[in-house]
Motif scaffolding. Sequence first.
Motif, PDB file in Angstrom:
ATOM      1  N   LYS A  42      27.070  36.306  49.098  1.00  0.00           N
ATOM      2  CA  LYS A  42      28.282  36.621  49.847  1.00  0.00           C
ATOM      3  C   LYS A  42      28.679  35.564  50.876  1.00  0.00           C
ATOM      4  CE  LYS A  42      29.675  39.464  48.159  1.00  0.00           C
ATOM      5  NZ  LYS A  42      30.121  39.270  46.745  1.00  0.00           N
ATOM      6  N   THR A  45      29.917  31.629  47.424  1.00  0.00           N
ATOM      7  CA  THR A  45      29.385  31.000  46.212  1.00  0.00           C
ATOM      8  C   THR A  45      30.494  30.728  45.197  1.00  0.00           C
ATOM      9  OG1 THR A  45      27.667  32.680  46.544  1.00  0.00           O
ATOM     10  CG2 THR A  45      27.378  31.164  44.671  1.00  0.00           C
ATOM     11  N   THR A  46      31.286  31.770  44.935  1.00  0.00           N
ATOM     12  CA  THR A  46      32.342  31.662  43.922  1.00  0.00           C
ATOM     13  C   THR A  46      33.372  30.620  44.363  1.00  0.00           C
ATOM     14  OG1 THR A  46      32.010  34.037  43.769  1.00  0.00           O
ATOM     15  CG2 THR A  46      33.828  33.107  42.491  1.00  0.00           C
ATOM     16  N   SER A 132      30.225  41.720  54.047  1.00  0.00           N
ATOM     17  CA  SER A 132      30.597  41.432  52.667  1.00  0.00           C
ATOM     18  C   SER A 132      29.540  41.990  51.705  1.00  0.00           C
ATOM     19  CB  SER A 132      30.757  39.916  52.496  1.00  0.00           C
ATOM     20  OG  SER A 132      31.185  39.609  51.207  1.00  0.00           O
ATOM     21  N   TYR A 187      31.045  28.198  55.476  1.00  0.00           N
ATOM     22  CA  TYR A 187      32.200  28.973  55.002  1.00  0.00           C
ATOM     23  C   TYR A 187      33.336  28.882  56.022  1.00  0.00           C
ATOM     24  CZ  TYR A 187      34.772  33.229  53.593  1.00  0.00           C
ATOM     25  OH  TYR A 187      35.741  34.123  53.194  1.00  0.00           O
ATOM     26  N   ARG A 295      37.496  40.440  48.265  1.00  0.00           N
ATOM     27  CA  ARG A 295      37.784  41.558  49.163  1.00  0.00           C
ATOM     28  C   ARG A 295      38.765  41.160  50.257  1.00  0.00           C
ATOM     29  NH1 ARG A 295      35.598  43.817  53.746  1.00  0.00           N
ATOM     30  NH2 ARG A 295      34.605  41.795  54.058  1.00  0.00           N
ATOM     31  N   LYS A 296      38.316  40.360  51.222  1.00  0.00           N
ATOM     32  CA  LYS A 296      39.225  39.938  52.303  1.00  0.00           C
ATOM     33  C   LYS A 296      39.256  38.432  52.464  1.00  0.00           C
ATOM     34  CE  LYS A 296      39.517  43.833  55.479  1.00  0.00           C
ATOM     35  NZ  LYS A 296      39.273  44.250  56.863  1.00  0.00           N
ATOM     36  N   GLY A 297      38.096  37.822  52.344  1.00  0.00           N
ATOM     37  CA  GLY A 297      38.020  36.373  52.459  1.00  0.00           C
ATOM     38  C   GLY A 297      38.392  35.855  53.835  1.00  0.00           C
TER      39      GLY A 297
END
Length: 333
Positions: A42, A45-46, A132, A187, A295-297
């Motif tokens: 969370k 990664t993606t 997350s 991030y 979800r929200k980012g």
Amino acid sequence: TKWKGIAEIAGISLMADTVDNWSQIQTFKAKPDDLLICTYPKSGTTWIQEIVDMIEHNGDVEKCQRALIQHRHPFIEWARPPQPSGVDKANEMPAPRTLKTHLPTQLLPPSFWTSNCKFIYVARNAKDCMVSYYHFYRMSQVLPDPGTWDEFFEIFINGKVNWGSWFDHVRGWWEIRDRQQILFLFYEDMKRVSKLLLRDHWQGSCLRNVSDRDVWKNRVNVKTRFHSPQCYLHPQDPKHEIQKVMQFMGKNLDETVLDKIVQETSFEKMKENPMTNRSTVPKSILDQSISPFMRKGTVGDWKNHFTVAQNERFDEIYKQKMEGTSINFCMEL
Ligand code: A3P
């Protein structure tokens, strides 16, 4: 067959199916031209996978999608025959390979340390990561029930979640960042994005002498500086992080391509993209009607979840567990 929940290896919680696959994971042979994307779950990664793919394919969305269909980055984790495991897929993949893992340093297959390959680690602040992860646990049909937020809070701070303790994970990778070829990203830096509307002021040559730390210490000054004619490039620009990845991968893409990559890897685009929003994963594994994968980012959603008491307790625990490290997180933008 039923998923077996969580088990432990060397005191670290992992999916039992990953533990069953342990010898295959540990004997995995890394290659010098591998690129390993490493994260605590969370942490984006993606997102970083998409950025790496887009850079690899010079910003060509179609090529990128095609490559993803052929082999999404093999994930060094569980095996559930008859499906091939991530390790099987990695073994069949032509070099140069981009792989991913959530393993903490102490459990990484040893060949990674000796192969001289490259690593990209993305860290996300623990509070947003916990939030997350909570929603991910809720939607996941293969992880144990997270219980209430308050219950999950305890599980997380005790490191009893899949892939173990956030504190140990981030600490472990941070401490070895100079010993291997590791690009260590945050991030929050990736997300600091267009907030300050700096895109039009991109001037790569102005970066000299301004470290990220200076920028944070003098946020207000920096803002002012940006609006002056002699603006400095700084990490508030999303291209700054993408450019770091590009350089680390040994690529050289021009600014138009970088702009396109920024756009294509934005939260909004990735939420709509079936290759990145996990809509192709069956509901029996991820039930997106409970909570979407994208979800929200955002940075700072923890404020909508943590009580004041939880926040104080968390800060205390954080101080103890992260004592002596130089790592610094931004908790809101
Ligand atoms: P949230 O649950 O806070 O929304 P991972 O890929 O490691 O599982 O991380 C998932 C988290 O990264 C989710 O966080 C997801 O929304 C966020 N994320 C994915 N792509 C993103 C992007 N392009 N920009 C910002 N956040 C992104």
